[in-house]
Enzyme design. Structure first.
Site, short mmCIF file in Angstrom:
data_model
loop_
_atom_site.label_atom_id
_atom_site.label_comp_id
_atom_site.label_asym_id
_atom_site.label_seq_id
_atom_site.Cartn_x
_atom_site.Cartn_y
_atom_site.Cartn_z
N GLU A 1 -10.00 2.29 -5.26
CA GLU A 1 -9.63 3.68 -4.94
C GLU A 1 -8.41 4.17 -5.73
OE1 GLU A 1 -11.07 3.89 -0.31
OE2 GLU A 1 -9.11 2.98 -0.66
N HIS B 1 -2.97 2.99 -4.73
CA HIS B 1 -2.31 2.59 -3.47
C HIS B 1 -0.87 2.14 -3.76
CE1 HIS B 1 -5.82 2.77 -0.74
NE2 HIS B 1 -6.52 2.41 -1.80
N ASP C 1 0.86 -1.19 0.00
CA ASP C 1 0.00 0.00 0.00
C ASP C 1 0.89 1.23 0.00
OD1 ASP C 1 -2.26 1.82 0.39
OD2 ASP C 1 -3.34 0.01 0.94
#
Ligand code: ACM
Length: 558
Positions: free
Chosen positions: A358, A292, A219
């Site tokens: 995302e 990410h 991440d």
């Protein structure tokens, strides 16, 4: 009601309650307690078996008890012996002869029990013997987990328990899971989880017949798996300068000033995978893309496409959704496929998770190079480019006999042909994907985000937000009505998420996981028709003593 009448755990709760009352009255009258079902130690199996019929009497395990098993069954039988030895203070002897001795525990491999499938088992306890039947090793393993729970709680002690009679109530159990994917996710990217803590976590999962552990390995805040071809991923990407303290959305940002990091070597990974596999748990690795990606880009900046004025991209020290995204240039695709190739070498899982959630497209939008790429590939927009990107990974994994899993954001711009969808932003993504013929795992924030508060926020340690109490987890049904009846089999199962921005250490991980993971285990395993929250709570009250004996830092019941 006759004193020796069998009590069925599948009976309606009210019937059980009446039965308990009658039994208690008779016990009081006779001054002796005969019934297994009146004893909480016997009726407190979690997850609740499909059917369990208790009857009078006990089998008592002593040092003289023999365990009879051969071949594949012997491997599982040894796990029973290993798990009981510390508390009992003796190791049961394993014998392969099938001549029944007087008192024995026998493992019988069968291929004639289609009703219990690959993970199911039948457990028959009489005063003279315990027989576990299964079609496959996993079934034996789950039979053992149930047997452990039928024993006195001291069976879970890590040291020799004194003065205990190791009684197992007579019972006839037939059991098998509702779903094949009964998962949890852990997030060592945000706060590193040492290998020893992961192994403990796996032990607790095994007790609950959970069988899938997704490890979120990469991440913005850290890259946690050794990739030999790209050593900077862990030399640089596994370490951040400091960490946000307090909540992201609560006043000015403050940092702890302490370097944080760590990673799993490939040797560690092989050990974790082996340990989990011995407990019939599949480890699903997650390598996040295209978003990410900041820890990777901080290691190899040419993988990104950020504005030139941002020079020194460091591993992110705060929480939230970061703009850094992989640039889908040919060399990035090669890089990520190289990474996945090494990941596949150490993770035998059929399912490889590529994240996909995302992915903020600002850097793609601002880049003339990426806009030209979109035009050259005749794609509509950035969503189309993300879809193209995911498809590169889908075909690569498929070529190697694996299946891509992604968060439901991968529906944007069109789903890759082989993709399995993990539905987190509610159930809509899961419903649409299942109805389109894709396999799905239900993981909605509403019922499965164990990083949410489990009690009133002012009485709980800092969490990310939300509110997900135990009962809400328990009441979840992973098959929404909107899934077409002929598509229901595409629901592989359910998964609970332990995102770790606000989970700084392994003790807190256990606190956020349990008892909610016990409720999730029952959602994933037990028949929908047997759902009964009060009955679950009664069993859970006793079950927490097992968690205590295992030194699991669970949250106390309200
Ligand atoms: C997610 O929680 N971003 C999958």
């Amino acid at each position: 009601m006759q004193a020796n009448k069998k009590l069925s755990q599948t009976a309606a709760h009210s019937r059980l309650t009446i039965a308990h009352t009658v039994v208690a009255v008779i016990c009081l009258c006779l001054g002796t307690c005969f019934s297994a079902a009146s004893n909480p130690e016997t009726a407190s199996v979690i997850p609740r078996p499909v059917s369990a019929e208790y009857s009078e009497g006990f089998f008592t395990i002593t040092p003289a008890t023999r365990v009879i098993a051969k071949d594949k069954a012997a491997t599982e039988a040894l796990k029973l012996i290993d798990t009981l030895a510390p508390a009992m203070g003796f190791r049961l002897e394993l014998v392969t002869c099938s001549e029944p001795q007087d008192r024995f525990i026998k493992f019988e491999l069968s291929d004639k029990l289609p009703q219990i499938g690959d993970e199911g088992y039948m457990l028959d306890v009489t005063a003279k013997s315990i027989i576990i039947r299964a079609n496959q090793p996993a079934g034996f393993f789950y039979g053992i987990q149930t047997l452990r729970q039928l024993l006195p709680v001291s069976a879970f002690s890590k040291t020799k328990a004194k003065g205990v009679t190791w009684k197992v109530p007579c019972v006839n159990i037939t059991d098998h899971p509702r779903f094949k994917w009964r998962g949890l996710l852990v997030d060592p990217a945000r706060h590193f989880i040492p290998k020893s803590a992961l192994l403990r976590f796996i032990d607790a999962m095994a007790l609950h017949k959970l069988n899938s552990l997704q490890i979120h390995l990469t991440d913005d805040q850290g890259w946690r798996v050794e990739i030999k071809k790209y050593p900077k991923l862990t030399e640089v990407g596994a370490w951040r300068d400091e960490t946000l303290t307090g909540h992201l959305h609560n006043g000015p940002l403050r940092f702890d000033g302490r370097r944080h990091g760590g990673f799993y070597t490939q040797k560690d990974i092989r050990e974790i995978v082996r340990y989990a596999s011995a407990r019939h748990i599949n480890i699903v690795p997650e390598i996040e893309m295209p978003g990410h990606a900041r820890a990777a880009i901080s290691s190899y900046p040419h993988l990104g496409v950020f504005p030139a004025k941002q020079k020194d991209i460091k591993v992110w020290t705060r929480w939230g959704v970061c703009e850094h995204i992989f640039a889908p240039r040919p060399h990035t695709i090669v890089f990520l496929q190289d990474v996945l190739a090494e990941v596949m070498q150490v993770f035998p899982s059929e399912y490889i998770h590529i994240g996909g959630d995302e992915a903020v497209k600002n850097h793609w939008k601002a880049s003339e190079e990426i806009q030209a790429l979109i035009r050259a590939k005749h794609l509509k927009d950035e969503a189309g480019l993300q879809s193209w990107f995911i498809k590169q990974m889908d075909s690569f994994l498929a070529k190697h006999g694996r299946r891509l899993v992604g968060w439901d954001d991968i529906l944007q711009g069109g789903l890759a042909p082989g993709a399995v969808v993990m539905s987190w932003r509610g159930e809509a993504g899961g419903i649409a994907s299942a109805n389109a013929g894709h396999d799905v795992v239900m993981a909605p924030t509403s019922h499965t985000y164990f990083d949410y508060y489990q009690g009133l926020a002012n009485k709980e340690p800092l969490a990310i937000g939300g509110y997900l109490p135990l009962e809400r987890v328990y009441q979840y049904d992973p098959v929404p009505n909107a899934i077409d009846p002929d598509k229901v089999s595409h629901v592989l199962g359910v998964q609970g998420q332990l995102w770790s921005e606000y989970i700084p250490n392994p003790q807190h991980l256990e606190y956020m996981a349990y008892p909610r993971a016990a409720a999730l285990a029952e959602v994933g395993w037990s028949p929908k028709s047997s759902k009964d929250y009060d009955d679950f709570l009664n069993r859970l009250r006793h079950h927490t003593k097992r968690l205590q004996a295992m030194e699991i830092h669970y949250r106390s019941l309200d």
